[in-house]
Design a protein around this motif. Structure first.
Motif, mmCIF file in Angstrom:
data_model
loop_
_atom_site.group_PDB
_atom_site.id
_atom_site.type_symbol
_atom_site.label_atom_id
_atom_site.label_comp_id
_atom_site.label_asym_id
_atom_site.label_seq_id
_atom_site.Cartn_x
_atom_site.Cartn_y
_atom_site.Cartn_z
ATOM 1 N N UNK A 1 0.769 -1.645 -7.282
ATOM 2 C CA UNK A 1 2.207 -1.705 -7.034
ATOM 3 C C UNK A 1 2.643 -0.506 -6.186
ATOM 4 N N UNK A 2 2.149 0.671 -6.500
ATOM 5 C CA UNK A 2 2.477 1.865 -5.717
ATOM 6 C C UNK A 2 1.979 1.673 -4.283
ATOM 7 N N UNK A 3 0.784 1.145 -4.131
ATOM 8 C CA UNK A 3 0.227 0.871 -2.808
ATOM 9 C C UNK A 3 1.129 -0.086 -2.035
ATOM 10 N N UNK A 4 1.600 -1.135 -2.700
ATOM 11 C CA UNK A 4 2.471 -2.123 -2.047
ATOM 12 C C UNK A 4 3.761 -1.479 -1.536
ATOM 13 N N UNK A 5 4.321 -0.555 -2.299
ATOM 14 C CA UNK A 5 5.537 0.131 -1.855
ATOM 15 C C UNK A 5 5.219 1.036 -0.663
ATOM 16 N N UNK A 6 4.152 1.810 -0.756
ATOM 17 C CA UNK A 6 3.796 2.718 0.340
ATOM 18 C C UNK A 6 3.507 1.979 1.644
ATOM 19 N N UNK A 7 2.984 0.783 1.559
ATOM 20 C CA UNK A 7 2.604 0.036 2.766
ATOM 21 C C UNK A 7 3.674 -0.977 3.186
ATOM 22 N N UNK A 8 4.850 -0.916 2.595
ATOM 23 C CA UNK A 8 5.966 -1.790 2.981
ATOM 24 C C UNK A 8 6.719 -1.136 4.137
ATOM 25 N N UNK A 9 6.059 -1.002 5.274
ATOM 26 C CA UNK A 9 6.631 -0.276 6.408
ATOM 27 C C UNK A 9 7.907 -0.943 6.922
ATOM 28 N N UNK A 10 7.914 -2.260 7.014
ATOM 29 C CA UNK A 10 9.077 -2.971 7.550
ATOM 30 C C UNK A 10 10.267 -2.932 6.588
ATOM 31 N N UNK B 1 15.105 1.613 1.251
ATOM 32 C CA UNK B 1 15.037 2.513 0.095
ATOM 33 C C UNK B 1 14.643 3.952 0.419
ATOM 34 N N UNK B 2 14.342 4.272 1.675
ATOM 35 C CA UNK B 2 14.054 5.668 2.037
ATOM 36 C C UNK B 2 15.351 6.315 2.504
ATOM 37 N N UNK B 3 15.851 7.315 1.788
ATOM 38 C CA UNK B 3 17.088 7.987 2.198
ATOM 39 C C UNK B 3 16.971 8.557 3.610
ATOM 40 N N UNK B 4 17.999 8.316 4.405
ATOM 41 C CA UNK B 4 18.039 8.839 5.755
ATOM 42 C C UNK B 4 17.364 7.963 6.797
ATOM 43 N N UNK C 1 11.722 10.864 -3.531
ATOM 44 C CA UNK C 1 12.458 10.328 -4.676
ATOM 45 C C UNK C 1 12.898 8.887 -4.418
ATOM 46 N N UNK C 2 13.226 8.558 -3.164
ATOM 47 C CA UNK C 2 13.527 7.172 -2.813
ATOM 48 C C UNK C 2 12.321 6.275 -3.025
ATOM 49 N N UNK D 1 18.094 4.083 -4.570
ATOM 50 C CA UNK D 1 17.769 5.195 -3.687
ATOM 51 C C UNK D 1 18.933 6.157 -3.518
ATOM 52 N N UNK D 2 18.597 7.415 -3.360
ATOM 53 C CA UNK D 2 19.582 8.453 -3.096
ATOM 54 C C UNK D 2 19.874 8.422 -1.606
ATOM 55 N N UNK D 3 21.119 8.388 -1.225
ATOM 56 C CA UNK D 3 21.474 8.370 0.188
ATOM 57 C C UNK D 3 21.899 9.756 0.622
#
Length: 195
Positions: A40-49, A54-57, A162-163, A186-188
């Motif tokens: 699951x962690x791998x799936x989040x890290x590789x969800x480039x598109x 969910x990544x702040x900024x 953190x996001x 996610x924190x914005x």
């Protein structure tokens, strides 16, 4: 802030960030532990598109191409620099080494240098718990004194990490059929006076 699936989860920990400046390069190491399986962690890290959600900024993230040498990803966003924000654009080459390592290297963009790697490993004593680390070096292309550069990088990469953790937690709760928690959002980063 403890990043966990629920208040009684004992195996998650806060995001820890260490930075130091060496020869005008900011060296960063971030580490945390999440109560989620490595796939699951791998799936989040590789969800480039999908990472801009969910990544702040981050405003956008898209895959430009995939080939046997890796994945080329273009990302646009902004970072906080003391009292103002700076728009950022990067194109990076990502190489995946399933199930536990991802490397990132600058192709072009608003950094003079950017390279790093994610490492994942399962907790030996607690099944379903994953340790996540990112280590890298970067140097923004805009002029910022070393001490300020280190604190700017630390603040922004902490919020981005953190996001990531919030998205891991959100997906793990969904996988378990649990509703999201407020801290899983996610924190914005405020942009230009949005306080």
């Amino acid at each position: 802030m403890v990043l966990a699936l629920s208040a009684n989860v004992a195996h998650a920990e806060a995001v820890r960030v260490k930075t130091r400046v060496v020869d005008e390069m900011v060296q960063v190491t971030m580490r945390t532990t999440v109560e989620a399986p490595m796939p699951l962690v791998w799936a989040v890290l590789t969800d480039y598109a999908g990472s801009a959600a969910w990544v702040p900024g981050m405003r956008s993230s898209r895959i430009l191409r995939r080939d046997r040498d890796g994945i080329v990803v273009e990302q646009n966003g902004y970072i906080d620099v003391v009292v103002f924000t700076v728009d950022m654009h990067v194109v990076v080459k990502v190489r995946e080494f399933p199930p536990d390592k991802i490397t990132v290297n600058l192709v072009e963009g608003d950094f003079e240098h950017l390279e790093g790697a994610y490492a994942l490993w399962p907790d030996a004593k607690h099944p379903g718990v994953t340790h996540v680390q990112w280590s890298g070096q970067l140097k923004p292309a805009f002029a910022v004194p070393g001490v300020v550069s280190s604190s700017v990088v630390e603040r922004n990469v902490r919020m981005q990490f953190e996001g990531l953790v919030a998205e891991v937690n959100r997906r793990e709760r969904a996988r378990r059929g649990l509703p999201p928690l407020p801290e899983d959002k996610p924190v914005r980063i405020p942009r230009g006076g949005e306080f």
